[in-house]
Design a protein around this motif. Structure first.
Motif, short mmCIF file in Angstrom:
data_model
loop_
_atom_site.label_atom_id
_atom_site.label_comp_id
_atom_site.label_asym_id
_atom_site.label_seq_id
_atom_site.Cartn_x
_atom_site.Cartn_y
_atom_site.Cartn_z
N GLU A 276 40.15 46.71 47.01
CA GLU A 276 40.64 45.81 48.06
C GLU A 276 41.47 44.67 47.48
OE1 GLU A 276 39.34 42.89 51.68
OE2 GLU A 276 38.32 42.93 49.77
N ASP A 277 40.91 43.45 47.47
CA ASP A 277 41.69 42.25 47.19
C ASP A 277 42.31 42.21 45.79
OD1 ASP A 277 41.41 41.17 49.68
OD2 ASP A 277 39.80 39.77 49.14
N ALA A 278 41.69 42.87 44.83
CA ALA A 278 42.20 42.81 43.46
C ALA A 278 43.42 43.71 43.25
CB ALA A 278 41.11 43.21 42.47
N VAL A 279 43.77 44.50 44.26
CA VAL A 279 44.86 45.46 44.13
C VAL A 279 45.96 45.14 45.14
CG1 VAL A 279 45.51 47.91 44.20
CG2 VAL A 279 43.22 47.24 43.39
N ALA A 280 47.18 45.00 44.67
CA ALA A 280 48.31 44.75 45.56
C ALA A 280 48.53 45.95 46.48
CB ALA A 280 49.56 44.48 44.75
N PRO A 281 49.06 45.73 47.69
CA PRO A 281 49.26 46.84 48.62
C PRO A 281 50.01 48.02 48.00
CG PRO A 281 49.63 44.78 49.75
CD PRO A 281 49.41 44.42 48.31
N ALA A 282 51.02 47.74 47.19
CA ALA A 282 51.80 48.83 46.59
C ALA A 282 51.02 49.62 45.55
CB ALA A 282 53.08 48.27 45.96
N GLY A 283 49.89 49.06 45.09
CA GLY A 283 49.12 49.71 44.04
C GLY A 283 47.88 50.42 44.52
N LYS A 284 47.66 50.47 45.83
CA LYS A 284 46.42 51.06 46.35
C LYS A 284 46.27 52.54 46.00
CE LYS A 284 45.11 47.38 48.89
NZ LYS A 284 43.88 46.60 48.69
N ALA A 285 47.32 53.30 46.17
CA ALA A 285 47.23 54.74 45.88
C ALA A 285 46.95 54.97 44.41
CB ALA A 285 48.52 55.43 46.30
#
Length: 274
Positions: A41-50
């Protein structure tokens, strides 16, 4: 399960968040902590979720000592997180921004750490704790204050503001009422080991089963706070020994000892592994 006990949560007191998109940190986190929260969740930028989900699949840790923080129910990332989890051996999830029992039931196949970090989540903590698959409640200070439109959970001297103090107590009480574990929020001032130690000592004295953290250097500080003082353990054993020949309330070294004090002594001895 009786109130005041939390046998379902056995991961240990020092829990470390690790960004799920940083697999090179996984092993170090696992070596330093009693348990690791791989954070999608918060520790990962939206572009890095996958990429974070793929790293979680490619770099497995011990499921008995790992919690996966998934994105909140209702976000596009939540179903993708659950789909990825099905390809792992992980059995415990931390449900970000938990607010309702219906959200917990969407991860019914997992043990759940319900993260109460909004006003609604704090107010609904008793109902969340009562859910069968919930093993622990954790509270989050910064997200809570942000959800209220505030700007800081603490005063300049490091003390929590009243709303955070209330939320912390409310979550611990809700957890204890259902016999579940309470997990204390993170201490974000990483260089302030003295402040972390004081807050960790308060957490264990209050009844929190564990304290979450954001940096490996915080692990030994938390562990030391949770380790029973040897002199206190000796005294607790002596109180319990005296109780075996006492009838009801008795005096020990000038202190009145009744059943609540005996329970404190038993819990201290249990924490010492005796």
């Amino acid at each position: 399960m009786s109130a005041g006990s939390h046998p379902a949560f056995t991961m240990g007191p020092a829990i470390l968040f690790c960004p799920a998109d940083r697999p090179e940190r996984y092993a170090k986190a696992a070596a330093r902590a009693d348990a690791v929260i791989l954070d999608l969740e918060d520790a990962v930028a939206p572009a890095g979720k996958a990429a974070a989900r793929q790293a979680m699949l490619d770099t497995p840790l011990d499921p008995a000592r790992t919690i996966i923080r998934v994105n909140p129910v209702g976000t596009d990332d939540f179903p993708a997180d659950l789909e990825a989890l099905q390809g792992t051996g992980y059995t415990t999830v931390m449900l970000a921004k938990t607010e309702a029992v219906g959200q917990v039931r969407q991860v019914g196949g997992y043990s759940v750490v319900a993260l109460c970090e909004t006003a609604l989540g704090i107010l609904n903590a008793p109902a969340l704790a009562a859910e069968e698959n919930v093993v622990a409640l954790m509270w989050g200070a910064e997200d809570l204050v942000a959800s209220l439109g505030g700007t800081s959970s603490r005063h300049e001297d490091g003390r929590y503001r009243d709303v955070a103090v209330h939320a912390r107590a409310a979550v611990l009480l809700a957890a204890g009422a259902s016999g579940k574990a309470g997990i204390d929020s993170v201490y974000i001032d990483i260089p302030d080991a003295e402040g972390l130690a004081a807050e960790s000592r308060d957490a264990v004295a209050s009844g929190f089963a564990a304290k979450a953290s954001i940096h490996p250097a915080q692990m030994p500080v938390i562990r030391e706070a949770y380790a029973p003082d040897p002199a206190a353990v000796v005294r607790a054993r002596a109180i319990l020994a005296a109780a075996r020949t006492a009838h009801g309330v008795f005096s020990f070294e000038g202190q009145m000892v009744d059943e609540p004090l005996l329970r404190h002594a038993r819990q201290l001895v249990a924490r010492a592994g005796e």
